[in-house]
Design a protein around this motif. Structure first.
Motif, PDB file in Angstrom:
ATOM      1  N   PHE A   1      46.282  35.252  37.996  1.00  0.00           N
ATOM      2  CA  PHE A   1      45.420  35.352  39.166  1.00  0.00           C
ATOM      3  C   PHE A   1      46.187  34.996  40.445  1.00  0.00           C
ATOM      4  N   THR A   2      45.893  35.742  41.511  1.00  0.00           N
ATOM      5  CA  THR A   2      46.456  35.466  42.830  1.00  0.00           C
ATOM      6  C   THR A   2      45.344  34.988  43.749  1.00  0.00           C
ATOM      7  N   VAL A   3      45.608  33.892  44.459  1.00  0.00           N
ATOM      8  CA  VAL A   3      44.640  33.326  45.404  1.00  0.00           C
ATOM      9  C   VAL A   3      45.309  33.239  46.775  1.00  0.00           C
TER      10      VAL A   3
ATOM     11  N   GLY B   1      41.887  39.972  33.421  1.00  0.00           N
ATOM     12  CA  GLY B   1      42.335  41.310  33.045  1.00  0.00           C
ATOM     13  C   GLY B   1      42.252  42.315  34.167  1.00  0.00           C
ATOM     14  N   ASN B   2      41.599  41.946  35.285  1.00  0.00           N
ATOM     15  CA  ASN B   2      41.485  42.851  36.425  1.00  0.00           C
ATOM     16  C   ASN B   2      42.576  42.557  37.446  1.00  0.00           C
ATOM     17  N   GLU B   3      43.218  43.604  37.923  1.00  0.00           N
ATOM     18  CA  GLU B   3      44.206  43.451  38.980  1.00  0.00           C
ATOM     19  C   GLU B   3      43.502  43.412  40.340  1.00  0.00           C
ATOM     20  N   PRO B   4      44.089  42.761  41.333  1.00  0.00           N
ATOM     21  CA  PRO B   4      43.498  42.807  42.674  1.00  0.00           C
ATOM     22  C   PRO B   4      43.410  44.242  43.191  1.00  0.00           C
ATOM     23  N   VAL B   5      42.487  44.477  44.086  1.00  0.00           N
ATOM     24  CA  VAL B   5      42.366  45.799  44.708  1.00  0.00           C
ATOM     25  C   VAL B   5      43.673  46.126  45.425  1.00  0.00           C
ATOM     26  N   PRO B   6      44.290  47.263  45.168  1.00  0.00           N
ATOM     27  CA  PRO B   6      45.584  47.573  45.803  1.00  0.00           C
ATOM     28  C   PRO B   6      45.442  47.712  47.317  1.00  0.00           C
TER      29      PRO B   6
ATOM     30  N   SER C   1      46.297  41.446  49.286  1.00  0.00           N
ATOM     31  CA  SER C   1      45.217  41.520  48.311  1.00  0.00           C
ATOM     32  C   SER C   1      45.287  40.344  47.352  1.00  0.00           C
ATOM     33  N   ALA C   2      44.138  39.919  46.855  1.00  0.00           N
ATOM     34  CA  ALA C   2      44.092  38.782  45.925  1.00  0.00           C
ATOM     35  C   ALA C   2      42.773  38.804  45.168  1.00  0.00           C
ATOM     36  N   HIS C   3      42.719  37.973  44.118  1.00  0.00           N
ATOM     37  CA  HIS C   3      41.477  37.838  43.353  1.00  0.00           C
ATOM     38  C   HIS C   3      40.440  36.991  44.091  1.00  0.00           C
ATOM     39  N   ALA C   4      40.896  36.111  44.990  1.00  0.00           N
ATOM     40  CA  ALA C   4      39.989  35.273  45.775  1.00  0.00           C
ATOM     41  C   ALA C   4      40.674  34.894  47.076  1.00  0.00           C
ATOM     42  N   VAL C   5      39.859  34.662  48.098  1.00  0.00           N
ATOM     43  CA  VAL C   5      40.363  34.264  49.412  1.00  0.00           C
ATOM     44  C   VAL C   5      39.736  32.933  49.784  1.00  0.00           C
ATOM     45  N   VAL C   6      40.577  31.996  50.261  1.00  0.00           N
ATOM     46  CA  VAL C   6      40.119  30.665  50.657  1.00  0.00           C
ATOM     47  C   VAL C   6      40.423  30.467  52.138  1.00  0.00           C
ATOM     48  N   LEU C   7      39.392  30.229  52.935  1.00  0.00           N
ATOM     49  CA  LEU C   7      39.579  29.936  54.354  1.00  0.00           C
ATOM     50  C   LEU C   7      39.516  28.430  54.561  1.00  0.00           C
ATOM     51  N   ALA C   8      40.562  27.886  55.165  1.00  0.00           N
ATOM     52  CA  ALA C   8      40.615  26.453  55.486  1.00  0.00           C
ATOM     53  C   ALA C   8      41.199  26.339  56.884  1.00  0.00           C
ATOM     54  N   THR C   9      40.469  26.887  57.853  1.00  0.00           N
ATOM     55  CA  THR C   9      41.022  27.160  59.177  1.00  0.00           C
ATOM     56  C   THR C   9      40.460  26.266  60.271  1.00  0.00           C
TER      57      THR C   9
END
Length: 640
Positions: A37-39, A468-473, A221-229
């Protein structure tokens, strides 16, 4: 106005067991699968750096973005006084429940009980974590970590590193993150700003960024996005925030469907150096820890021009000690701020512009000695003297309230996920823990709790569904459309070709918001502010002048995009304040106050979180999350 009821996903059961039971009941991702997984994490302050370090340590692939040249420049370094935790080292009656109670009461009963109790629970773990990282907390004579008092509490629970606590905590989180960068588990990208959150089929799938040096627009692209801004206090122009602090990441997410909660909840800090002229670009915070020893007063007599030393004790009004004997100078920030404003409005202000009150250390210096005061607050006193040219050991400091922290932010559920699946929000950028007023020393606590101890558990529950799912290209049409929109937006700002600078518009916007949606608000002023903000935005769209080009470093262009977002936020802040017909915490409607001028809540009609939908730029739609108080009894706040 159509409204819906929001589901906070708070677990059931006794409040002291909810977090532990929740961690056991949610889905996990096993260690071998985490690396699949990519975050994406946006922001490298306490919340962002701690989240990135923790997620990478667990095995996730993490990509971190910051618009600074170094992650260490995040505004978290500016926090001075300390971080709360319920370890009860002084043995003065503290506990997780008392920290929970003080925080809910301090937020004027407008926070979610379950989140606040979890924050109190993990607070002790934060101190252990940071001590193990080498954060140099102050220690007492016996070697234990020292504690001092902060506003809104009658126990000493604030851990500190002189007046540099935020900087030292950030260095700990930064080092943990950079260790993962060295190991190849975190990819860190600097001087790159988020310009859009990419959503496909209602799910956050990545971000679009702009390189601040080259102007290049890129998709990630990633499986999830975290905003800490961070927070949006710079909507007021003059604030204690760093000059670069802004709302852009959260606001762009809001325009893609993320709800913005309680935007009018902005905290006014009582202990700032007063403005010296109209053209000042920011205000300087003096730590609230100074109120632990310093005494706040004004002359009894209106227009008294004598030096402080020439005003005898019998002609001084220690107004906080007089009005709030139980808490004295350590009342919560909103109470202390309104009290200072009242004194200045009555023409008792001190200093060249009569826009401050005294914070006096003569008594503690006599009692403890100058050496002890230097040990506790030396770097703060040095900073004050450099800015004002006045020696605070020899004469009182001058202070006045200023915009500081923002309690509003993107709405998140118990798992820290926004209403957009896959988009998380941490720290000051979300709304979750502080209600209508933040207690001192709890911002650092929330940022590190979210990053070190909450998100690493809860994000697995969402990611486990995508195994098993890749991030949206990034060649998907949603990314192409977002990149085109971002480039068109930059070109439009450059092409206006007007006569006014970005700073002029920002300053004028700040005046409107401060005067009408600051320490005191009323319906007439808020309606006037909305009209004036809209008119000024029209002028911005036709008379803004941004020099230079988009293909190189252009700070005016960067600022223009951020100020444009402040326009949208400022209008929403005023709409939120207008709809909330009550006074609570730092949000004081003059139409709703007690006989002695304190904030008067309306629990029957406004005991909810107000979360606003963008609605395409038309009048925003209100969604409500009802607030239930099972463990803290609703009551009129009293610190007397």
């Amino acid at each position: 106005m159509t409204t819906t009821t929001l589901d906070s996903k708070v677990p059931s059961g006794p409040i002291e067991d909810r977090w532990d039971n929740h961690k056991f009941s949610i889905n996990l991702v096993n260690p071998a699968n985490k690396r699949k997984f990519t975050v994406i994490v946006v922001g490298t302050g306490l919340a962002g750096a701690s989240a990135a370090a923790s997620l990478a340590e667990l095995g996730y692939r993490v990509r971190v973005f910051t618009f600074h040249d170094s992650a260490r420049r995040a505004h978290s370094i500016a926090a001075q006084g300390g971080i709360n935790a319920s370890k009860n080292y002084p043995n003065d009656g503290d506990s997780a429940f008392r920290l929970f109670y003080d925080t809910v009461k301090g937020g004027d009963y407008r926070s979610r009980e379950s989140n606040v109790y979890r924050l109190a629970q993990v607070s002790a773990d934060i101190i252990d974590q940071c001590t193990a990282q080498g954060v140099p907390f102050a220690r007492d004579y016996g070697g234990l970590l020292a504690n001092r008092s902060f506003g809104g509490a009658q126990v000493s629970r604030t851990f500190y590193a002189r007046g540099q606590t935020g900087q030292q905590l950030l260095l700990g989180a930064y080092q943990a993150m950079m260790r993962q960068v060295h190991l190849g588990n975190v990819e860190l990208t600097t001087q790159t700003e988020l310009v859009d959150v990419v959503v496909k089929d209602g799910v956050a799938v990545g971000i679009v960024t702009r390189n601040l040096l080259t102007g290049d627009t890129e998709s990630h692209s990633a499986h999830a996005v975290v905003l800490a801004t961070g927070g949006y206090g710079n909507a007021f122009y003059l604030s204690t925030n760093a000059m670069k602090s802004n709302v852009t990441a959260a606001w762009r997410a809001h325009k893609k469907g993320a709800f913005f909660a309680n935007p009018c909840y902005t905290q006014i800090h009582p202990t700032c150096i007063p403005a010296s002229d109209e053209f000042q670009s920011k205000l300087t915070l003096m730590s609230e820890s100074l109120r632990n020893d310093g005494r706040i007063w004004v002359p009894d007599k209106v227009g008294d021009d004598r030096p402080a030393a020439d005003i005898p004790e019998t002609e001084r009004d220690y107004y906080l000690e007089r009005r709030y004997p139980a808490f004295g100078n350590l009342v919560p920030r909103d109470v202390a701020s309104r009290a200072a404003k009242k004194e200045v409005d009555q023409m008792k202000g001190v200093g060249p512009l009569r826009n401050g009150v005294f914070l006096d250390f003569a008594d503690p210096i006599d009692r403890l000695g100058e050496g002890e005061i230097r040990e506790r607050y030396g770097n703060l006193f040095e900073m004050y003297e450099r800015i004002t040219g006045e020696d605070p050991y020899a004469q009182p400091m001058r202070i006045y309230p200023a915009v500081h922290y923002t309690m509003g932010g993107l709405w998140v559920d118990y798992n820290l996920m926004t209403n957009l699946p896959g988009l998380y929000c941490l720290g000051e950028a979300n709304f979750s823990d502080h209600g209508a007023n933040r207690l001192g020393a709890s911002a650092l606590m929330q940022g590190l709790a979210d990053g070190y101890f909450v998100l690493p558990y809860t994000i697995g529950d969402y990611l486990s569904e995508s195994l098993g799912n890749e991030p949206v290209p990034t060649d998907d049409q949603v990314f192409k459309d977002a990149e085109t929109e971002a480039s068109d937006h930059v070109n439009r700002l450059l092409s206006i070709g007007g006569t006014r600078s970005v700073d002029w518009f920002h300053r004028e916007l700040g005046k409107i918001v401060w005067e009408n949606c600051g320490m005191e608000r009323n319906a007439e002023g808020l309606e006037k502010a909305i009209s004036e903000i809209q008119a000024l935005k029209t002028e911005f769209d036709t008379d803004l002048r941004v020099l230079g080009s988009a293909d190189r470093l252009n700070q005016s262009l960067d600022k223009a995009g951020r100020v444009e977002d402040f326009f949208g936020l400022a209008e929403l802040m005023c709409r939120d304040a207008l709809h909330r017909e009550e006074s609570c915490g730092g949000h004081f409607r003059v139409e709703h106050q007690t006989e002695d001028g304190e904030a008067l809540r309306d629990d029957e009609n406004f005991s909810y979180v107000a979360a606003w939908d963008w609605n395409g730029g038309e009048k925003p739609t209100l969604h409500k999350e009802p607030l239930e108080f099972e463990y803290v009894k609703l009551a009129q706040r009293s610190y007397k």
